[in-house]
Scaffold this motif. Structure first.
Motif, PDB file in Angstrom:
ATOM      1  N   TYR A  54       0.637  -0.966  -0.289  1.00  0.00           N
ATOM      2  CA  TYR A  54       0.190   0.113   0.093  1.00  0.00           C
ATOM      3  C   TYR A  54       0.879   1.347  -0.419  1.00  0.00           C
ATOM      4  CZ  TYR A  54      -3.441  -3.190   1.573  1.00  0.00           C
ATOM      5  OH  TYR A  54      -4.461  -4.995   2.084  1.00  0.00           O
ATOM      6  N   ASN A  88       0.710   4.539  -1.645  1.00  0.00           N
ATOM      7  CA  ASN A  88       0.559   5.278  -1.558  1.00  0.00           C
ATOM      8  C   ASN A  88      -0.260   5.246  -0.208  1.00  0.00           C
ATOM      9  OD1 ASN A  88       0.663   5.979  -4.259  1.00  0.00           O
ATOM     10  ND2 ASN A  88      -1.316   4.422  -5.350  1.00  0.00           N
ATOM     11  N   THR A  89      -0.653   4.962   0.427  1.00  0.00           N
ATOM     12  CA  THR A  89      -1.520   5.009   1.993  1.00  0.00           C
ATOM     13  C   THR A  89      -0.370   5.088   2.811  1.00  0.00           C
ATOM     14  OG1 THR A  89      -3.318   3.675   1.204  1.00  0.00           O
ATOM     15  CG2 THR A  89      -3.099   4.674   3.376  1.00  0.00           C
ATOM     16  N   TYR A 102       0.892   8.506   2.827  1.00  0.00           N
ATOM     17  CA  TYR A 102      -0.080   9.153   3.622  1.00  0.00           C
ATOM     18  C   TYR A 102       0.284   9.516   4.972  1.00  0.00           C
ATOM     19  CZ  TYR A 102      -4.534  10.414   5.891  1.00  0.00           C
ATOM     20  OH  TYR A 102      -5.848  11.048   6.397  1.00  0.00           O
ATOM     21  N   SER A 106      -9.374  -5.549  -8.162  1.00  0.00           N
ATOM     22  CA  SER A 106      -8.756  -4.482  -8.061  1.00  0.00           C
ATOM     23  C   SER A 106      -8.644  -3.794  -6.321  1.00  0.00           C
ATOM     24  CB  SER A 106      -8.444  -3.507  -9.170  1.00  0.00           C
ATOM     25  OG  SER A 106     -10.072  -3.124  -9.481  1.00  0.00           O
ATOM     26  N   PHE A 152      -5.663  -2.371  -4.675  1.00  0.00           N
ATOM     27  CA  PHE A 152      -5.444  -0.893  -5.401  1.00  0.00           C
ATOM     28  C   PHE A 152      -6.515   0.249  -4.761  1.00  0.00           C
ATOM     29  CE2 PHE A 152      -5.119   0.655  -9.417  1.00  0.00           C
ATOM     30  CZ  PHE A 152      -3.371   1.170  -9.672  1.00  0.00           C
ATOM     31  N   GLU A 153      -7.743   0.466  -5.610  1.00  0.00           N
ATOM     32  CA  GLU A 153      -8.922   1.188  -5.053  1.00  0.00           C
ATOM     33  C   GLU A 153      -8.423   1.904  -3.821  1.00  0.00           C
ATOM     34  OE1 GLU A 153     -12.394   1.892  -7.289  1.00  0.00           O
ATOM     35  OE2 GLU A 153     -11.897  -0.064  -8.111  1.00  0.00           O
ATOM     36  N   ASP A 171      -6.057   1.972  -2.202  1.00  0.00           N
ATOM     37  CA  ASP A 171      -4.648   2.666  -1.596  1.00  0.00           C
ATOM     38  C   ASP A 171      -4.796   4.283  -2.210  1.00  0.00           C
ATOM     39  OD1 ASP A 171      -2.108   2.553  -1.263  1.00  0.00           O
ATOM     40  OD2 ASP A 171      -2.123   2.513  -2.974  1.00  0.00           O
ATOM     41  N   ARG A 172      -5.391   3.636  -3.289  1.00  0.00           N
ATOM     42  CA  ARG A 172      -5.507   5.222  -4.099  1.00  0.00           C
ATOM     43  C   ARG A 172      -6.264   5.958  -3.359  1.00  0.00           C
ATOM     44  NH1 ARG A 172      -7.633   4.492  -9.990  1.00  0.00           N
ATOM     45  NH2 ARG A 172      -9.823   4.414  -8.061  1.00  0.00           N
ATOM     46  N   GLU A 173      -7.444   6.106  -3.308  1.00  0.00           N
ATOM     47  CA  GLU A 173      -9.048   6.582  -2.079  1.00  0.00           C
ATOM     48  C   GLU A 173      -7.858   7.393  -1.720  1.00  0.00           C
ATOM     49  OE1 GLU A 173     -11.001   8.321  -4.093  1.00  0.00           O
ATOM     50  OE2 GLU A 173     -10.228   7.130  -5.863  1.00  0.00           O
ATOM     51  N   ALA A 217      -5.519   7.490   0.124  1.00  0.00           N
ATOM     52  CA  ALA A 217      -3.888   8.194   0.309  1.00  0.00           C
ATOM     53  C   ALA A 217      -4.669   9.871  -0.380  1.00  0.00           C
ATOM     54  CB  ALA A 217      -3.572   8.088  -0.157  1.00  0.00           C
ATOM     55  N   LYS A 218      -6.030   9.273  -0.737  1.00  0.00           N
ATOM     56  CA  LYS A 218      -5.813  10.957  -1.486  1.00  0.00           C
ATOM     57  C   LYS A 218      -7.001  12.208  -0.365  1.00  0.00           C
ATOM     58  CE  LYS A 218      -8.157  10.148  -6.149  1.00  0.00           C
ATOM     59  NZ  LYS A 218      -9.165   9.608  -6.713  1.00  0.00           N
TER      60      LYS A 218
END
Ligand code: OFO
Length: 175
Positions: free
Chosen positions: A45, A47-48, A51, A159, A162-163, A165-167, A169-170
């Motif tokens: 993970y 991206n997370t 963060y 996914s 993956f999603e 981790d991306r969301e 981090a936003k």
């Protein structure tokens, strides 16, 4: 009674004690986020993880801010020792469940300082702590938002991880 003998500082001893406790809580929070970031990093993970590395830095800043405030007011800022930190987690979701519980505990600790400031008529420290009151509102909100994403994104879908981790981090990027 002992408080009346302090001539070099207007800082109430009981409040100084609570502030030192809070500086340790913030320092611990920094270490807890660091351990979470490390777990996230080694479990894919990325991206997370970034963060929470940033979150760890923020908590270090929160710690230093209180540490310096105690000194500024003529008190003795005590360097916190590093306590045991949880290194392993069962899942991405568990990381944020624990993060939210930790943030709620920090909010309670901050409220306790504000209540003590009111009882002792320490308006300077009460005003200083208002920054933390606002900060906690934001941090609890962010941790809750991360958990809400698990209701919206199925972690076990192809996914899903993956999603998530991306969301998640936003949330960090937006603050
Ligand atoms: Fe220090 O802001 Fe959360 O814990």
């Amino acid at each position: 009674m002992k408080d009346l003998l302090r001539t070099n500082s207007s800082l109430h001893e009981g409040i100084e004690k609570l502030l030192n406790l809070q500086s340790k809580i913030e320092s611990d929070a920094s270490n807890k986020y660091l351990a979470m970031a490390s777990w996230l990093d080694r479990n894919g993970y990325a991206n997370t993880a970034d963060y929470l590395y940033a979150q760890s830095e923020e908590e270090r800043m929160h710690f230093l801010k209180i540490f310096k405030y105690i000194t500024e007011l003529g008190g003795i800022a005590i360097t916190p020792t590093i306590g045991e930190v949880q290194q392993e987690f069962r899942s991405l979701k568990e990381v944020f469940e624990i993060a939210l519980q930790n943030e709620i505990a920090v909010t309670h600790a901050i409220n306790k300082i504000v209540a003590k400031c009111r009882a002792e008529n320490d308006y300077a420290t009460e005003e200083f702590m208002m920054w933390y009151v606002r900060e906690q509102r934001e941090e609890e909100k962010n941790a809750r938002r991360a958990l809400e994403l698990f209701d919206l994104i199925d972690e076990n879908a192809p996914s899903g991880k993956f999603e998530l981790d991306r969301e998640i981090a936003k949330i960090g990027a937006a603050v």
